[in-house]
Design an enzyme around this catalytic site. Sequence first.
Site, short mmCIF file in Angstrom:
data_model
loop_
_atom_site.label_atom_id
_atom_site.label_comp_id
_atom_site.label_asym_id
_atom_site.label_seq_id
_atom_site.Cartn_x
_atom_site.Cartn_y
_atom_site.Cartn_z
N ALA A 63 3.34 11.61 -16.09
CA ALA A 63 3.36 10.25 -16.64
C ALA A 63 2.57 9.29 -15.76
CB ALA A 63 4.80 9.78 -16.82
N GLU B 54 -2.29 -9.38 17.09
CA GLU B 54 -3.08 -10.18 18.02
C GLU B 54 -2.19 -10.91 19.03
OE1 GLU B 54 -5.19 -10.63 13.94
OE2 GLU B 54 -3.22 -10.08 14.73
#
Length: 354
Positions: A289, A47
């Site tokens: 895993a 911004e």
Amino acid sequence: MRRAIALAARGLGSTSPNPVVGCVITDAAGAPVGEGWHEQAGGPHAEVHALRAAGEAARGGTAYVTLEPCNHTGRTGPCAQALAEAGIARVVYAVADPNPQASGGAATLRAAGVETEGGLLEAEAEAGNTAWLTSVRLGRPHVTWKYAATLDGRSAASDGSSRWITCPESRADVHRLRAESDAVLVGGGTLRADDPHLAVRGIEGATQPLRIALDTRAALLPTARILDGAAPTLLVVGEDADTRHLPGVDLLRMPLHEGRIAVPDLLTRLHARGVRSVLLEGGPTLAGAFLRAGAVDRVIGYLAPALLGAGPAALADAGIHTITRAVRLDLTETVRVGTDLRITAVPATAPKEH
């Protein structure tokens, strides 16, 4: 807003542990007069860049922002206040900020008399900021499992001769993935078999990711390419591992469970170090895993138009022994990369907190 989303993507790999954010400002007549994106952590937010570009033309205009403007003072000031002080009349944002430390920007804007609404192109903006949003919502890094395989799912030939499965274009694309990630992770098997380098090459100005190697016994040789200094490296070892032959190496010692490091514990420790996104480049055992732990948020597969018929599969045992427990995926993209096909997919059921 689509332009703001595209701008936000330019910050991938350089804003962590902050989100990627884009902003477009139009004047009172609706003409674009300023734009910007969050370029790096500690620097001005999207911004602020857009307001500087717009100048006085921002007064009475509209700001389109991919994430709800922040409402706190950290290394930079609150963007909600900056927008209000610049005379912005209307703010439209895509995704509400889930971070309790920074949320509340919309309420601040409304209290200042700024018309504010959220939810525009929310899904598209979420997809572009998925790593940061995952880290805030789940308290762990976002994990992308990347693999390369033949069309019959083999990651290498049975004699170990197939170092490169995919084409040069696909291998170059992987460097883009590394550059967009906070960390690249491999296991001990990949370390020993391939001696990988894991740094980003061929991308000018790229921020090098943290190279992480799981090596429970600290069997890594001091001459390993991952220790060449081209990028930061973290070696994850067992609590009692002998590391005297690795002086100066950044170590993370962790308890072992049945000889292995628990994936949830590892991700928690990495998150505490500021890691918000991990690119899993290890072999099939490590991938299994992570999948078993429910810690795979995105899958990117590079499929080469080749057949082997034998050799290791791309994925090892993930604790799935019946079709009813298969991890179903939603395809989000399929694209040709050189001679290969790159497929991107996400679990149909979102991973849960661990």
